[in-house]
Design a protein around this motif. Structure first.
Motif, PDB file in Angstrom:
ATOM      1  N   PRO A  98      39.417  24.767  40.141  1.00 48.83           N
ATOM      2  CA  PRO A  98      39.813  26.059  40.380  1.00 48.83           C
ATOM      3  C   PRO A  98      38.661  26.819  40.989  1.00 48.83           C
ATOM      4  N   PRO A  99      38.626  27.741  41.229  1.00 47.70           N
ATOM      5  CA  PRO A  99      37.143  28.899  41.202  1.00 47.70           C
ATOM      6  C   PRO A  99      37.274  29.338  39.875  1.00 47.70           C
ATOM      7  N   ARG A 100      36.093  29.653  39.626  1.00 50.49           N
ATOM      8  CA  ARG A 100      35.112  30.704  38.247  1.00 50.49           C
ATOM      9  C   ARG A 100      35.341  31.526  38.657  1.00 50.49           C
ATOM     10  N   VAL A 101      35.424  32.808  37.931  1.00 54.15           N
ATOM     11  CA  VAL A 101      35.588  34.179  38.934  1.00 54.15           C
ATOM     12  C   VAL A 101      36.289  34.844  37.270  1.00 54.15           C
ATOM     13  N   THR A 102      34.989  35.890  36.874  1.00 48.82           N
ATOM     14  CA  THR A 102      35.204  36.547  35.955  1.00 48.82           C
ATOM     15  C   THR A 102      35.708  38.277  36.655  1.00 48.82           C
ATOM     16  N   LEU A 103      35.564  38.670  37.962  1.00 48.84           N
ATOM     17  CA  LEU A 103      35.366  39.676  38.435  1.00 48.84           C
ATOM     18  C   LEU A 103      37.107  40.204  38.502  1.00 48.84           C
ATOM     19  N   PRO A 104      37.207  40.897  38.467  1.00 48.75           N
ATOM     20  CA  PRO A 104      39.149  41.135  38.776  1.00 48.75           C
ATOM     21  C   PRO A 104      38.848  41.566  39.895  1.00 48.75           C
ATOM     22  N   ILE A 138      38.136  45.888  41.125  1.00 54.39           N
ATOM     23  CA  ILE A 138      36.412  45.641  41.134  1.00 54.39           C
ATOM     24  C   ILE A 138      36.301  46.795  41.370  1.00 54.39           C
ATOM     25  N   LEU A 139      36.385  47.238  42.159  1.00 52.51           N
ATOM     26  CA  LEU A 139      35.386  49.184  41.939  1.00 52.51           C
ATOM     27  C   LEU A 139      35.524  49.872  40.618  1.00 52.51           C
ATOM     28  N   ARG A 140      36.323  49.143  39.862  1.00 54.52           N
ATOM     29  CA  ARG A 140      36.237  50.167  38.004  1.00 54.52           C
ATOM     30  C   ARG A 140      35.082  49.354  37.288  1.00 54.52           C
ATOM     31  N   THR A 141      34.340  48.299  38.188  1.00 54.75           N
ATOM     32  CA  THR A 141      33.738  47.420  36.815  1.00 54.75           C
ATOM     33  C   THR A 141      32.314  48.105  37.364  1.00 54.75           C
ATOM     34  N   TYR A 142      31.246  47.592  37.013  1.00 51.21           N
ATOM     35  CA  TYR A 142      30.016  48.026  36.941  1.00 51.21           C
ATOM     36  C   TYR A 142      29.598  47.368  38.349  1.00 51.21           C
ATOM     37  N   SER A 143      29.835  46.144  37.892  1.00 54.58           N
ATOM     38  CA  SER A 143      29.673  44.923  39.854  1.00 54.58           C
ATOM     39  C   SER A 143      29.635  45.968  40.522  1.00 54.58           C
ATOM     40  N   PHE A 177      36.222  40.176  47.128  1.00 51.15           N
ATOM     41  CA  PHE A 177      36.873  40.500  45.872  1.00 51.15           C
ATOM     42  C   PHE A 177      38.095  41.937  46.243  1.00 51.15           C
ATOM     43  N   LEU A 178      37.854  42.381  47.805  1.00 54.65           N
ATOM     44  CA  LEU A 178      39.165  43.545  47.620  1.00 54.65           C
ATOM     45  C   LEU A 178      40.122  42.860  47.659  1.00 54.65           C
ATOM     46  N   PHE A 179      40.579  41.786  48.602  1.00 51.90           N
ATOM     47  CA  PHE A 179      40.981  40.691  49.392  1.00 51.90           C
ATOM     48  C   PHE A 179      42.026  39.856  48.546  1.00 51.90           C
ATOM     49  N   GLY A 180      41.522  39.422  47.646  1.00 48.75           N
ATOM     50  CA  GLY A 180      41.346  38.879  46.436  1.00 48.75           C
ATOM     51  C   GLY A 180      40.962  37.407  47.023  1.00 48.75           C
ATOM     52  N   TYR A 181      40.389  36.939  48.582  1.00 55.15           N
ATOM     53  CA  TYR A 181      39.957  36.276  48.195  1.00 55.15           C
ATOM     54  C   TYR A 181      39.139  35.350  47.170  1.00 55.15           C
ATOM     55  N   ALA A 182      38.612  35.694  46.625  1.00 50.76           N
ATOM     56  CA  ALA A 182      38.085  35.140  45.469  1.00 50.76           C
ATOM     57  C   ALA A 182      38.790  33.794  44.929  1.00 50.76           C
ATOM     58  N   ASN A 183      40.139  34.333  44.747  1.00 56.49           N
ATOM     59  CA  ASN A 183      41.282  33.685  43.611  1.00 56.49           C
ATOM     60  C   ASN A 183      41.567  32.577  44.786  1.00 56.49           C
ATOM     61  N   ARG A 184      41.046  32.854  45.625  1.00 56.34           N
ATOM     62  CA  ARG A 184      41.760  31.042  47.273  1.00 56.34           C
ATOM     63  C   ARG A 184      40.784  30.627  47.406  1.00 56.34           C
ATOM     64  N   ILE A 185      39.328  30.877  47.238  1.00 54.73           N
ATOM     65  CA  ILE A 185      38.504  29.994  47.422  1.00 54.73           C
ATOM     66  C   ILE A 185      37.758  28.977  46.464  1.00 54.73           C
ATOM     67  N   VAL A 217      34.648  28.285  44.290  1.00 57.76           N
ATOM     68  CA  VAL A 217      33.127  28.253  44.185  1.00 57.76           C
ATOM     69  C   VAL A 217      33.536  29.120  43.234  1.00 57.76           C
ATOM     70  N   ASN A 218      31.933  28.753  42.441  1.00 53.98           N
ATOM     71  CA  ASN A 218      31.690  28.994  41.290  1.00 53.98           C
ATOM     72  C   ASN A 218      31.239  30.162  42.024  1.00 53.98           C
ATOM     73  N   TRP A 219      31.849  31.931  41.677  1.00 47.46           N
ATOM     74  CA  TRP A 219      31.696  32.954  41.948  1.00 47.46           C
ATOM     75  C   TRP A 219      30.399  33.449  41.550  1.00 47.46           C
ATOM     76  N   ASN A 220      30.488  33.077  39.986  1.00 47.30           N
ATOM     77  CA  ASN A 220      29.345  33.815  39.432  1.00 47.30           C
ATOM     78  C   ASN A 220      29.159  33.484  39.267  1.00 47.30           C
ATOM     79  N   GLN A 221      28.278  32.011  40.172  1.00 48.05           N
ATOM     80  CA  GLN A 221      26.492  31.788  40.971  1.00 48.05           C
ATOM     81  C   GLN A 221      26.290  31.928  41.906  1.00 48.05           C
ATOM     82  N   ALA A 222      27.792  32.100  42.929  1.00 46.03           N
ATOM     83  CA  ALA A 222      27.313  32.425  44.417  1.00 46.03           C
ATOM     84  C   ALA A 222      26.660  33.667  44.483  1.00 46.03           C
ATOM     85  N   ASP A 223      27.081  35.044  43.029  1.00 45.00           N
ATOM     86  CA  ASP A 223      27.061  36.524  43.239  1.00 45.00           C
ATOM     87  C   ASP A 223      25.478  36.560  42.715  1.00 45.00           C
TER      88      ASP A 223
END
Length: 178
Positions: free
Chosen positions: A21-27, A32-37, A87-95, A97-103
């Motif tokens: 499953p994708p590893r995502v800690t960002l919403p 996503i625009l309400r986080t520091y990242s 992240f805006l369109f929610g593709y991070a939850n469907r793909i 990938v370890n999004w934390n590492q990719a980020d």
């Protein structure tokens, strides 16, 4: 004894079970625009846009140096928009990938390239007082005064963009390690 019609072969594996499953800690979404990242990525896009507009508005006296600055600025700008849209369109939850590492890898590499582009833009700006032709009697400078001012602004915004990518790298490393 096997029941009638059963075989000794195990059932074929489910192919979906092999994808982690994708590893995502960002919403996802506008959260996503309400986080520091997310805010820092938005600043990267904003400052990056200003950098390549400023560099493109000069007459590019040193194409080798400023060509690389333009390449880094436009490529980083485009990839940051793609990253934010994932992240805006929610593709991070469907793909898957370890999004934390990719980020972390994306922002770390982009920070290195953007800091180098800042140094090249600052080097171009520092050549303001040198003549364009060394064996000429006219005192035409490499950068006219107006272009010099634009080049200073481009250097400042390139530094600000590099700092934003550095902050994104630090935030991504923190998320990846947790």
């Amino acid at each position: 004894m096997l029941p009638r019609g059963a075989s000794s072969m195990p059932p074929p594996p489910n192919p979906a079970a092999y994808f982690p499953p994708p590893r995502v800690t960002l919403p996802s979404g506008l959260e996503i625009l309400r986080t520091y990242s997310g805010a820092v990525v938005f600043l990267e896009i904003l400052f990056g846009t200003i950098v390549w507009i400023l560099v493109a508005s000069t007459q590019i006296p040193l194409p080798l140096l400023q060509g690389w600055v333009m390449f880094v600025a436009v490529t980083a700008w485009f990839l940051s928009i793609v990253f934010l849209c994932v992240f805006l369109f929610g593709y991070a939850n469907r793909i898957a990938v370890n999004w934390n590492q990719a980020d972390f890898l994306f922002h770390g590499a982009t920070f290195v390239f953007y800091f180098g582009a800042f140094l090249l833009q600052a080097a171009t700006t520092s050549l303001h007082h040198f003549p364009r032709k060394f064996n000429s009697t006219t005192q035409e400078r490499i950068l006219a005064d107006h272009e010099y001012n634009i080049s200073i602004a481009a250097s400042i915004f390139a530094f600000a963009t590099a700092v934003c990518y550095g902050c994104s790298t630090a935030l991504a490393l923190r998320r990846w390690r947790l």
